[in-house]
Scaffold this active site. Structure first.
Site, PDB file in Angstrom:
ATOM      1  CB  ALA A  38       2.764   7.387   2.113  1.00  0.00           C
ATOM      2  CG  ASP A  40       5.349   1.942  -4.518  1.00  0.00           C
ATOM      3  OD1 ASP A  40       4.973   1.408  -5.671  1.00  0.00           O
ATOM      4  OD2 ASP A  40       5.635   1.287  -3.346  1.00  0.00           O
ATOM      5  CG  LEU A  68      -2.120  -0.932   1.019  1.00  0.00           C
ATOM      6  CD1 LEU A  68      -2.959  -1.041   2.317  1.00  0.00           C
ATOM      7  CD2 LEU A  68      -3.159  -0.373  -0.145  1.00  0.00           C
TER       8      LEU A  68
HETATM    9  O1  PMV Z   1       5.117  -3.718  -3.130  1.00  0.00           O
HETATM   10  P1  PMV Z   1       4.871  -2.532  -3.498  1.00  0.00           P
HETATM   11  O2  PMV Z   1       3.497  -2.016  -3.494  1.00  0.00           O
HETATM   12  O3  PMV Z   1       5.767  -1.572  -3.328  1.00  0.00           O
HETATM   13  O4  PMV Z   1       4.809  -2.707  -5.029  1.00  0.00           O
HETATM   14  C1  PMV Z   1       5.911  -3.153  -5.867  1.00  0.00           C
HETATM   15  C2  PMV Z   1       5.996  -3.158  -7.245  1.00  0.00           C
HETATM   16  C3  PMV Z   1       6.961  -3.690  -8.219  1.00  0.00           C
HETATM   17  O5  PMV Z   1       6.473  -3.470  -9.450  1.00  0.00           O
HETATM   18  C4  PMV Z   1       6.983  -5.201  -7.703  1.00  0.00           C
HETATM   19  C5  PMV Z   1       8.435  -3.278  -8.042  1.00  0.00           C
HETATM   20  C6  PMV Z   1       8.746  -1.822  -8.573  1.00  0.00           C
HETATM   21  O6  PMV Z   1       9.379  -1.426  -8.116  1.00  0.00           O
HETATM   22  O7  PMV Z   1       7.916  -1.339  -9.480  1.00  0.00           O
END
Ligand code: PMV
Length: 319
Positions: free
Chosen positions: A111, A152, A106
């Site tokens: 954040a 993110d 999430l």
């Molecule tokens: O786990 P999260 O929500 O931080 O998402 C990671 C997303 C990935 O594609 C697996 C890694 C990235 O850096 O984009």
């Protein structure tokens, strides 16, 4: 100096996780129901340069100078000071709180960094541009897992739905028609670093096949982008199901995620998939507004430790 407060939302990845690390497009949206918040205040009795950090959610009470050089909060704070070319701040305190579950996909780390960076820069009288905040948050994200795609920090700092491609300018998505999602937490903590590493190994062992999986995920994201802009919400459910099937082939689903995804579909979700690194953390289900509560209950009955109902496209914040 007046106190300065900044908040940042949680986020979920709608389409394209993992493949995005290898250059495919992905879609992520902010989740406003959860947020991180940082408040920076002057400390009358403190020494110049001293920054006291208080983060009760992670049992942290420390001076910034006592944190390890690679502590995420220290990297975030140092990033602001070097960006502003400031060697010492007035004595101050940073209080950090967050309702975003940790290690669950999430966007908690992005954040928290965003809130701290914005609050400190604001307190020092030099608010930073969105792009600079995003770049600083990206540096902190590297500590959490070495090769983040950048999705993110982009969605959390932008605070809007984004169509993301690595090393490309930020593209926000105008939402043709708002849609509802139910987010379900497996309760299993997940390490994005570990799942990204597992995918990297799979890619090295079988480049051709895994590349085809990445491309298939990228197609889901591209088609979903068009559907979202045009308000064709009914097309999104099957695309989520397709994306989930490919993620399972990549080896990043898990029995807990599969169970929640299946129970959401049985309870009338239009589509469902894991979100984020996988092997735990959260899943998402696309629902008709009037079915959100039913799907949320079904997820809880199937073992979800927490559910969040969110509406995408109703809180568009202009950049
Ligand atoms: O786990 P999260 O929500 O931080 O998402 C990671 C997303 C990935 O594609 C697996 C890694 C990235 O850096 O984009």
């Amino acid at each position: 100096m007046p106190a300065f407060t900044a908040t940042a939302p949680g986020k979920i990845i709608l389409f394209g996780e993992h493949a995005v690390v290898y250059g495919q497009p992905a879609i992520a949206v902010p989740v406003h129901e959860v947020q991180a918040r940082a408040v920076v205040r002057a400390q009358i009795h403190g020494e110049r340069g001293e920054i006291a950090i208080s983060a009760p959610g992670i049992d942290l009470e420390a001076k910034c100078s006592d944190l390890n050089p690679d502590h995420p909060l220290k990297v975030a704070i140092s990033g602001v000071l070097s960006e502003l070319d400031i060697s010492g701040t007035p004595a101050c305190s940073i209080r950090l709180t967050s309702t975003i579950p940790i290690a669950s996909g999430l966007g908690s780390s992005a954040a928290v960094s965003t809130a701290v960076i914005r609050a400190l820069a604001g307190f020092l009288g030099h608010p930073l541009s969105l792009e600079r905040v995003s770049a600083l948050v990206y540096e902190v994200e590297k500590i959490h897992h070495g090769t983040p795609s950048g999705i993110d920090n982009t969605v959390v700092t932008t605070n809007q739905p984004v169509y993301f491609e690595k090393d490309q300018p930020i593209q926000t998505i105008p939402i043709g028609k708002p849609f509802a999602l139910v987010i379900g937490d497996t309760g299993v903590p997940t390490s994005t670093a570990d799942t990204v590493e597992a995918v990297r190994q799979a890619y090295q062992e079988n480049q051709g096949q895994v590349q085809r999986l990445f491309e298939s995920i990228g197609q889901c994201a591209t088609q979903a982008h068009t559907a979202i802009k045009n308000g064709n919400v009914s097309q999104l459910g099957p695309l989520m199901d397709r994306n989930q099937a490919v993620l399972a082939d990549l080896g990043v689903s898990s029995p807990e995620l599969d169970r929640l995804v299946e129970s959401a579909r049985q309870a009338s979700a239009l589509g469902a998939k894991l979100s984020g690194g996988g092997r735990g953390g959260n899943m998402i289900a696309l629902v008709k507004d009037e079915k959100a509560a039913i799907v949320s209950e079904a997820l809880e009955a199937a073992g979800a430790t927490r559910t969040i109902i969110t509406k995408v496209g109703t809180q568009q914040i202009p950049r």
